[in-house]
Design a protein around this motif. Structure first.
Motif, PDB file in Angstrom:
ATOM      1  N   LEU A  33      16.743  45.884  48.765  1.00 10.13           N
ATOM      2  CA  LEU A  33      15.156  46.689  47.245  1.00 10.13           C
ATOM      3  C   LEU A  33      14.651  45.207  47.542  1.00 10.13           C
ATOM      4  O   LEU A  33      14.835  43.841  47.782  1.00 10.13           O
ATOM      5  CB  LEU A  33      16.758  46.334  45.635  1.00 10.13           C
ATOM      6  N   ARG A  34      13.792  45.383  47.126  1.00 12.55           N
ATOM      7  CA  ARG A  34      12.171  45.124  46.790  1.00 12.55           C
ATOM      8  C   ARG A  34      10.952  45.464  46.104  1.00 12.55           C
ATOM      9  O   ARG A  34      11.135  46.577  45.873  1.00 12.55           O
ATOM     10  CB  ARG A  34      11.394  44.739  47.851  1.00 12.55           C
ATOM     11  N   GLY A  35       9.935  44.994  45.434  1.00 11.72           N
ATOM     12  CA  GLY A  35       9.306  45.211  44.199  1.00 11.72           C
ATOM     13  C   GLY A  35       8.524  45.141  45.260  1.00 11.72           C
ATOM     14  O   GLY A  35       8.477  45.273  46.925  1.00 11.72           O
ATOM     15  N   THR A  36       7.004  46.374  45.147  1.00 10.87           N
ATOM     16  CA  THR A  36       6.125  46.073  45.834  1.00 10.87           C
ATOM     17  C   THR A  36       4.524  45.454  45.529  1.00 10.87           C
ATOM     18  O   THR A  36       3.585  45.670  46.284  1.00 10.87           O
ATOM     19  CB  THR A  36       5.935  48.385  45.731  1.00 10.87           C
ATOM     20  N   GLY A  37       5.107  44.483  45.164  1.00 12.83           N
ATOM     21  CA  GLY A  37       3.756  43.703  44.389  1.00 12.83           C
ATOM     22  C   GLY A  37       3.012  42.839  45.531  1.00 12.83           C
ATOM     23  O   GLY A  37       1.938  42.827  45.561  1.00 12.83           O
ATOM     24  N   ASP A  38       3.647  42.827  46.930  1.00 18.28           N
ATOM     25  CA  ASP A  38       3.234  41.870  47.678  1.00 18.28           C
ATOM     26  C   ASP A  38       2.382  42.475  49.300  1.00 18.28           C
ATOM     27  O   ASP A  38       2.458  42.251  50.802  1.00 18.28           O
ATOM     28  CB  ASP A  38       3.823  40.746  48.450  1.00 18.28           C
ATOM     29  N   LEU A  39       2.976  44.980  48.807  1.00 13.28           N
ATOM     30  CA  LEU A  39       2.875  44.994  50.305  1.00 13.28           C
ATOM     31  C   LEU A  39       1.311  45.644  49.641  1.00 13.28           C
ATOM     32  O   LEU A  39       0.324  45.400  49.552  1.00 13.28           O
ATOM     33  CB  LEU A  39       4.006  46.665  49.782  1.00 13.28           C
ATOM     34  N   GLY A  40       0.991  46.086  51.656  1.00 15.18           N
ATOM     35  CA  GLY A  40      -0.571  46.659  51.690  1.00 15.18           C
ATOM     36  C   GLY A  40      -0.190  47.545  53.048  1.00 15.18           C
ATOM     37  O   GLY A  40       0.258  46.968  54.253  1.00 15.18           O
ATOM     38  N   VAL A  53       2.217  45.900  55.682  1.00 13.26           N
ATOM     39  CA  VAL A  53       2.701  44.437  55.614  1.00 13.26           C
ATOM     40  C   VAL A  53       3.028  43.791  54.517  1.00 13.26           C
ATOM     41  O   VAL A  53       2.983  44.407  53.463  1.00 13.26           O
ATOM     42  CB  VAL A  53       1.036  43.758  56.433  1.00 13.26           C
ATOM     43  N   ASP A  54       3.309  42.778  54.163  1.00 16.21           N
ATOM     44  CA  ASP A  54       4.001  41.936  53.863  1.00 16.21           C
ATOM     45  C   ASP A  54       2.700  40.422  53.566  1.00 16.21           C
ATOM     46  O   ASP A  54       2.196  39.620  53.770  1.00 16.21           O
ATOM     47  CB  ASP A  54       5.099  41.145  53.665  1.00 16.21           C
ATOM     48  N   THR A  55       2.162  40.734  52.410  1.00 16.51           N
ATOM     49  CA  THR A  55       0.706  39.742  52.056  1.00 16.51           C
ATOM     50  C   THR A  55       1.456  38.085  52.109  1.00 16.51           C
ATOM     51  O   THR A  55       0.935  37.484  52.301  1.00 16.51           O
ATOM     52  CB  THR A  55       0.222  40.224  51.401  1.00 16.51           C
ATOM     53  N   THR A  56       3.262  38.255  50.983  1.00 15.81           N
ATOM     54  CA  THR A  56       3.623  36.872  51.483  1.00 15.81           C
ATOM     55  C   THR A  56       4.225  35.963  52.771  1.00 15.81           C
ATOM     56  O   THR A  56       3.805  35.047  53.309  1.00 15.81           O
ATOM     57  CB  THR A  56       4.761  37.174  50.112  1.00 15.81           C
ATOM     58  N   PRO A 355      -3.791  38.837  45.814  1.00 19.68           N
ATOM     59  CA  PRO A 355      -4.523  39.086  44.762  1.00 19.68           C
ATOM     60  C   PRO A 355      -4.451  37.926  43.890  1.00 19.68           C
ATOM     61  O   PRO A 355      -5.735  37.731  42.750  1.00 19.68           O
ATOM     62  CB  PRO A 355      -3.228  39.978  43.733  1.00 19.68           C
ATOM     63  N   ARG A 356      -4.100  37.028  43.945  1.00 15.29           N
ATOM     64  CA  ARG A 356      -4.854  35.337  43.207  1.00 15.29           C
ATOM     65  C   ARG A 356      -6.220  34.825  44.199  1.00 15.29           C
ATOM     66  O   ARG A 356      -6.523  33.520  43.677  1.00 15.29           O
ATOM     67  CB  ARG A 356      -3.718  34.631  43.076  1.00 15.29           C
ATOM     68  N   GLY A 357      -5.735  35.185  45.628  1.00 15.47           N
ATOM     69  CA  GLY A 357      -6.938  34.455  46.150  1.00 15.47           C
ATOM     70  C   GLY A 357      -7.377  33.934  46.809  1.00 15.47           C
ATOM     71  O   GLY A 357      -7.878  32.958  47.846  1.00 15.47           O
ATOM     72  N   GLU A 358      -6.073  33.191  47.677  1.00 15.59           N
ATOM     73  CA  GLU A 358      -5.889  32.307  47.994  1.00 15.59           C
ATOM     74  C   GLU A 358      -6.053  32.246  49.977  1.00 15.59           C
ATOM     75  O   GLU A 358      -5.783  31.864  50.754  1.00 15.59           O
ATOM     76  CB  GLU A 358      -4.651  31.585  48.068  1.00 15.59           C
ATOM     77  N   ASP A 396      -1.575  45.804  44.353  1.00 15.61           N
ATOM     78  CA  ASP A 396      -2.594  44.865  43.793  1.00 15.61           C
ATOM     79  C   ASP A 396      -3.509  45.767  43.174  1.00 15.61           C
ATOM     80  O   ASP A 396      -4.505  45.921  41.456  1.00 15.61           O
ATOM     81  CB  ASP A 396      -3.222  43.564  43.503  1.00 15.61           C
ATOM     82  N   ARG A 397      -4.765  47.096  44.048  1.00 13.52           N
ATOM     83  CA  ARG A 397      -5.380  47.718  43.721  1.00 13.52           C
ATOM     84  C   ARG A 397      -5.083  48.383  42.439  1.00 13.52           C
ATOM     85  O   ARG A 397      -5.740  48.928  41.454  1.00 13.52           O
ATOM     86  CB  ARG A 397      -6.119  47.933  44.931  1.00 13.52           C
ATOM     87  N   ALA A 398      -3.489  48.854  43.050  1.00 16.71           N
ATOM     88  CA  ALA A 398      -2.832  49.775  41.496  1.00 16.71           C
ATOM     89  C   ALA A 398      -3.721  50.165  40.379  1.00 16.71           C
ATOM     90  O   ALA A 398      -3.473  50.773  39.592  1.00 16.71           O
ATOM     91  CB  ALA A 398      -1.884  49.700  41.460  1.00 16.71           C
TER      92      ALA A 398
END
Length: 403
Positions: A33-40, A53-56, A355-358, A396-398
């Motif tokens: 199970l996973r969230g979607t916040g770091d997907l793209g 892709v996984d942005t983390t 999302p936080r620009g790093e 995060d565009r959502a």
């Protein structure tokens, strides 16, 4: 003592403990199970596919195929970030489940499309069409058709024609705003009632080619290809009509051949200013956000395509049209100077910040790769293989207006 005789809080705790004592397979299932916040997703334009892709982790999770012509594709996300809506150039609209990697719905809704948007409440998906010119609206759960709004206008010879629709964005109040390239119009489509209503703004300028809405959802700006300047519509006060802004930039100067239309959807609001690509010039324009007057013109290496702000607004990143499309330049928004020139690969098409620009992800189509950069040190952190990558879109565009 029986279980029923236990104090309520202790009884609840014991039940939770017993529920956790499941079969050996349960931990693995829970780990899946996973969230979607770091997907793209990364659009692979030549193969009609997406890389998930996984942005983390800066890693590719899956490849999703069968999405048609993605030569000018864009992607929007559902409110929960689970589903990606893919707008293909061939008129295909696809709904992709990011957790299963499956295409859950797909319709061929037009002959030639140029992007779309999702309503504020997430229930509606609107598509901008070149052929036939107009906007079609669909239910976001099923992709069942909801409305069709032809982009009809009266041509100079008196005939009724249909215009190409460009610059379609979502606006607060379950509204959509878009421009008509051939007619020189902006239209405001309200989908909040029982039936659609449309408001037209004519004679806004020659050949609006793309548009954007600011992050607050108040200002809609259409770029004009046929003349200098931009058209601005204040959605708080649409009764005031369309205002022309920056009408004199570059007036009297010879315009260079335009190899690729700049994208206003990738503009930047940073440090109290609007940062815009100049059409046919090696410049980034800086306008005062308060009154939209031109305050600076920054010389850059080529004709800008995307001018994008890092989320903290300290930097603006710029990519370019051919023949300078193998570099990206970084502008410091305080000094307004180019502070770095990077070489991500051949034919850089798109950039996307985490999302936080790093970090920033950059696609290089002809090098078949995506590079991930540290936005503070400009160090390359990762390189991912991809088939002709173009657009990069993170979930995060959502939660952002116009994206």
């Amino acid at each position: 003592m029986t279980l029923n005789a236990l104090p309520p809080l202790l009884f609840a705790s014991l039940l939770a403990l017993l529920a956790g004592c499941q079969s050996p397979g349960a931990p693995a299932e829970r780990a899946a199970l996973r969230g979607t916040g770091d997907l793209g997703v990364v659009v692979e334009r030549a193969t009609g596919s997406l890389l998930l892709v996984d942005t983390t982790e800066q890693a590719v999770l899956d490849r999703i195929e069968g999405l048609g012509d993605l030569s000018h594709a864009s992607v929007k996300f559902s409110r929960d970030g689970r589903h990606a809506f893919v707008f293909g150039r061939d008129g295909g609209l696809s709904r992709v489940d990011l957790l299963t990697g499956e295409v859950t719905a797909r319709v061929m809704q037009a002959g030639n499309s140029i992007g779309g948007a999702i309503s504020q409440d997430g229930r509606l998906v609107a598509v901008a069409n070149y052929a036939p010119g107009g906007v079609r609206v669909f239910d976001s759960e099923t992709l069942a058709p909801v409305a069709e709004i032809p982009a009809t206008y009266r041509a100079e010879d008196g005939s009724r024609q249909r215009a190409k629709v460009v610059g379609l964005v979502d606006a607060p109040g379950n509204r959509f705003v878009y421009s008509l390239f051939d007619a020189g119009e902006i239209r405001l489509l309200d989908m909040s009632g029982e039936s659609p209503t449309e408001r037209r703004f004519t004679a806004i300028g020659e050949q609006p080619y793309d548009a954007l809405i600011d992050p607050t959802g108040r200002y809609y700006l259409a770029g004009l290809f046929g003349e200098d300047g931009l058209a601005l519509l204040d959605l708080w006060h649409p009764e005031r009509g369309v205002q022309r802004i920056l009408p004199d930039y570059g007036r009297g100067e010879e315009r260079l051949p335009v190899y690729k239309m700049p994208h206003l959807e990738g503009w930047a609001l940073a440090n109290g200013s609007a940062w815009l690509p100049a059409v046919g010039r090696h410049e980034v324009l800086v306008a005062d956000e308060a009154d939209w007057t031109l305050v600076d013109r920054i010389a850059v290496q080529g004709q800008p395509v995307f001018v994008m702000s890092r989320p903290d607004e300290r930097q603006v990143w710029v990519n370019f049209a051919h023949p300078d499309n193998d570099v990206v330049q970084v502008i410091d928004t305080e000094s307004r100077e180019v502070v770095s020139t990077l070489s991500p690969g051949e034919a850089v098409l798109h950039m996307e910040f985490t999302p936080r620009g790093e970090h920033v992800w950059i696609s290089a189509r002809d090098s078949d790769r995506v590079r991930v950069y540290d936005t503070r040190t400009f160090e390359v952190l990762a390189e991912l293989a991809s088939e002709s990558p173009s657009g990069i879109f993170f979930t995060d565009r959502a939660h952002r207006i116009g994206l």
